[in-house]
Design an enzyme around this catalytic site. Structure first.
Site, short mmCIF file in Angstrom:
data_model
loop_
_atom_site.label_atom_id
_atom_site.label_comp_id
_atom_site.label_asym_id
_atom_site.label_seq_id
_atom_site.Cartn_x
_atom_site.Cartn_y
_atom_site.Cartn_z
N GLU A 32 0.85 -1.19 0.00
CA GLU A 32 0.00 0.00 0.00
C GLU A 32 0.88 1.25 0.00
O GLU A 32 1.83 1.35 0.77
CB GLU A 32 -0.91 -0.02 1.24
CG GLU A 32 -1.60 1.30 1.58
CD GLU A 32 -2.51 1.84 0.48
OE1 GLU A 32 -3.26 1.08 -0.13
OE2 GLU A 32 -2.44 3.07 0.22
N ARG A 106 -16.89 4.30 6.01
CA ARG A 106 -15.84 3.55 5.29
C ARG A 106 -14.72 3.13 6.23
O ARG A 106 -14.17 2.04 6.11
CB ARG A 106 -15.25 4.41 4.17
CG ARG A 106 -16.20 4.75 3.07
CD ARG A 106 -15.53 5.72 2.11
NE ARG A 106 -14.55 5.03 1.32
CZ ARG A 106 -14.77 4.54 0.09
NH1 ARG A 106 -15.94 4.72 -0.47
NH2 ARG A 106 -13.84 3.91 -0.56
N TYR A 215 -27.61 9.44 4.98
CA TYR A 215 -27.96 8.34 5.89
C TYR A 215 -26.99 8.32 7.07
O TYR A 215 -25.87 8.82 6.97
CB TYR A 215 -27.94 6.99 5.15
CG TYR A 215 -26.69 6.68 4.34
CD1 TYR A 215 -25.53 6.20 4.95
CD2 TYR A 215 -26.66 6.87 2.96
CE1 TYR A 215 -24.40 5.91 4.20
CE2 TYR A 215 -25.54 6.58 2.22
CZ TYR A 215 -24.41 6.10 2.84
OH TYR A 215 -23.28 5.82 2.10
N ASP A 295 -12.22 -1.33 -8.36
CA ASP A 295 -12.24 -0.19 -9.30
C ASP A 295 -11.12 -0.29 -10.34
O ASP A 295 -11.24 0.28 -11.42
CB ASP A 295 -12.05 1.12 -8.53
CG ASP A 295 -13.35 1.62 -7.92
OD1 ASP A 295 -14.38 0.93 -8.03
OD2 ASP A 295 -13.33 2.72 -7.32
#
Ligand SMILES: Cc1cc2nc3c(=O)[nH]c(=O)nc-3n(C[C@H](O)[C@H](O)[C@H](O)COP(=O)(O)OP(=O)(O)OC[C@H]3O[C@@H](n4cnc5c(N)ncnc54)[C@H](O)[C@@H]3O)c2cc1C
Length: 390
Positions: A32, A106, A215, A295
Site C-alpha cells: 500500500e 468507510r 444516511y 475499481d
C-alpha cells in the site's frame, strides 16, 4: 496451488481479497502506498450481496455493531420534500435475498478488514510501498517501488483503484471521460441534526440535475451525505478537494430545508468535492500472472452505490477461484467467468441510474418509479459471491 500472492492496494477491495486468501491458507503480501492505513471519512452503502461476502469472512459482528440498518428509504422531492417513493432496505430483502442493506462509515469497514488481516498475518500489509513498475516473466512478477525497493511474487492482484497504475502498466492507459457531474461528500455530527428532518433517517432527494443521498453511519453518531450536481467542465478527480458551505448552499438554492439544514450544519473540514470520471469496461482483467480487482478492473459511477460492493464480491470470488485451481491460468479464467458479466452489468446500470435520477421532471420520475427502487427488479441483488459457481 500455493503461490506467493502480491496485492497492490490496501483499500476495501485489496484488504477483502487479502482476508479471503489468508483465511483460505494462502501466502499474501499487500503493498500500500499510504504510510498509514486509513480510509476517507465517508459513508458506504452495502447491499445484501456484500453482506453475504462479509459474513462469510467473519465480519458479521462489525455490521451488527457499527452499521446503520435502514428499514425503509424515502425518495423525496427536491423543493417541498414530499415523498415520491418508499423503498424497503430491510425485511423484504432478507425474505427475498437472505440479507439486507447496511450503511457504514468507510473507516469502520476498513479498520475491521485491516484488523482481521493482521490477526491472520501481522506482516501481511506493507505500508509506504508505492508501486511504480510491474513486469512479469514465465516464473513470477517483479514490482518496483517509488523508493527504489523491489519485490517478486508468483501472482499479482492490482487492487489499486480506478486510476490503477498496475492496470496502466499491464494493459495500457484507459480513456477517461468527464461525466458532467460533480459531487460533494460531508459528515455531520448527529446530535446537531434536528430529528424532524430525519423521517426516515435514510433518504434520497431528487431535483433537476441534482441528487442528494443521506444516511446515518457509525452507530448513528454521524449523518453522511453525498450531493451530486451537473457541471459543464471540471478537471480534478479525487476525494480530498476542499469545498465550502457557501458554495454547496449556492448550488442547492431553493431546496427543501430537509437538505439545506444538513448542508448548513456540516463542519467545513468534513466537506469535500470532486469531479466524476467514467472509463469503459475492460475486455479482460488478467494477463499472464497479473489480474485486477475492484475499481482497477471495472471503474464505476457511484449512482447505485455499488463500487465497494463489487470490489468485495470480486475478492471473495477470486480467493475461491484460486483455491479451486491447479494453475494461475485456470484460476484467472474461473475468476473472470464468475465475475466479468456481473460487474459489467452493474457498471452499465450505474450509468443508467445516473441519468434516471437526474430527470429534470421529478413528477414523471415519481410516476415511473412508483413502488420500486432504481435497483429493484434488475437482478442487482440476485448474486451471491459465496455460492456463485467458480
Ligand atoms: C461519491 C461516491 C460514493 C460511493 N458510495 C458507495 C457506496 O455507497 N457503496 C459502494 O459499494 N461503493 C460506493 N462508492 C464506490 C467505492 O468507494 C469504490 O468503488 C471502492 O472504494 C473501490 O475499492 P477499491 O479497493 O477497488 O479501490 P480504492 O478504495 O480506491 O483503493 C485503492 C487502494 O490502492 C492504493 N494505491 C493506489 N495506487 C497505488 C500504488 N501505485 N501503489 C500502492 N498502492 C496504491 C490506494 O492508496 C488505496 O488504498 C462510492 C464512490 C463515490 C465516488
Amino acid at each position: 496451488m500455493q503461490p506467493h500472492i502480491g496485492i497492490v492496494g490496501a483499500g476495501i477491495g485489496g484488504l477483502t481479497a487479502a482476508l479471503a486468501l489468508l483465511r483460505a491458507g494462502q501466502r499474501v503480501t499487500v503493498f500500500e502506498q499510504a504510510p498509514v492505513l486509513a480510509e476517507v471519512g465517508a459513508g458506504l452503502s452495502l447491499s445484501p450481496t456484500a453482506a453475504h461476502a462479509l459474513n462469510h469472512l467473519g465480519l458479521h459482528d462489525m455490521l451488527q455493531a457499527k452499521a446503520h440498518h435502514p428499514e425503509d428509504q424515502c425518495v423525496r422531492h427536491w423543493r417541498d420534500g414530499r415523498p415520491l417513493n418508499w423503498v424497503n432496505r430491510g425485511q423484504k430483502l432478507i425474505e427475498r435475498y437472505g440479507e439486507r442493506y447496511y450503511l457504514v462509515h468507510r473507516a469502520d469497514l476498513h479498520d475491521a478488514l485491516a484488523a482481521a488481516v493482521r490477526a491472520c498475518d501481522p506482516q501481511a500489509v506493507r505500508l509506504g510501498r508505492r508501486c511504480t513498475g510491474v513486469s512479469q516473466d514465465a516464473r513470477g512478477v517483479d514490482l518496483a517501488f517509488v523508493d527504489g525497493g523491489t519485490a517478486r511474487v508468483d501472482l499479482l492482484v492490482g487492487a489499486d483503484g480506478s486510476r490503477s497504475p498496475v492496470r496502466n502498466q499491464v494493459f495500457g492507459p484507459l480513456g477517461v471521460t468527464y461525466t458532467g457531474y460533480i459531487a460533494w461528500r460531508g459528515l455531520v455530527p448527529m446530535h446537531l441534526v434536528p430529528e424532524d428532518i430525519l423521517d426516515p433517517p435514510s433518504g434520497l432527494f431528487i431535483g433537476p440535475g441534482h441528487l442528494v443521498n443521506r444516511y446515518p453511519v457509525r452507530s448513528g453518531e454521524l449523518l453522511n451525505f453525498v450531493a451530486f450536481a451537473e457541471r459543464e467542465a471540471w478537471t480534478e478527480e479525487g476525494w480530498a478537494i476542499r469545498s465550502s458551505r457557501a458554495e454547496l448552499l449556492a448550488e442547492f438554492e431553493g431546496w427543501t430545508p430537509m437538505v439545506r439544514r444538513i448542508m448548513e450544519l456540516v463542519p467545513e473540514d468534513q466537506l469535500f468535492k470532486w469531479g466524476l470520471f467514467d472509463r469503459e469496461p475492460l475486455a479482460a482483467w488478467s494477463k499472464g500472472r497479473v489480474t485486477l480487482l475492484g475499481d482497477a478492473a471495472h471503474p464505476i459511477l457511484p449512482f447505485l452505490g455499488h463500487g465497494a460492493v463489487l470490489a468485495i464480491e470480486d475478492a471473495v470470488v477470486l480467493a475461491r477461484a484460486i483455491g479451486a485451481s491447479s494453475s494461475i491460468d485456470e484460476a484467472f479464467a474461473r475468476y473472470e467467468n464468475a465475475r466479468r458479466e456481473r460487474a459489467t452489468f452493474v457498471v452499465l446500470e450505474s450509468r443508467k441510474a445516473g441519468k434516471a435520477f437526474h430527470d429534470p421532471d421529478s413528477d414523471s420520475y415519481a410516476q415511473r418509479v412508483k413502488g420500486k427502487a432504481a435497483d429493484e427488479g434488475i437482478g442487482l441483488f440476485s448474486y451471491n459471491p459465496v455460492t456463485q459457481p467458480v
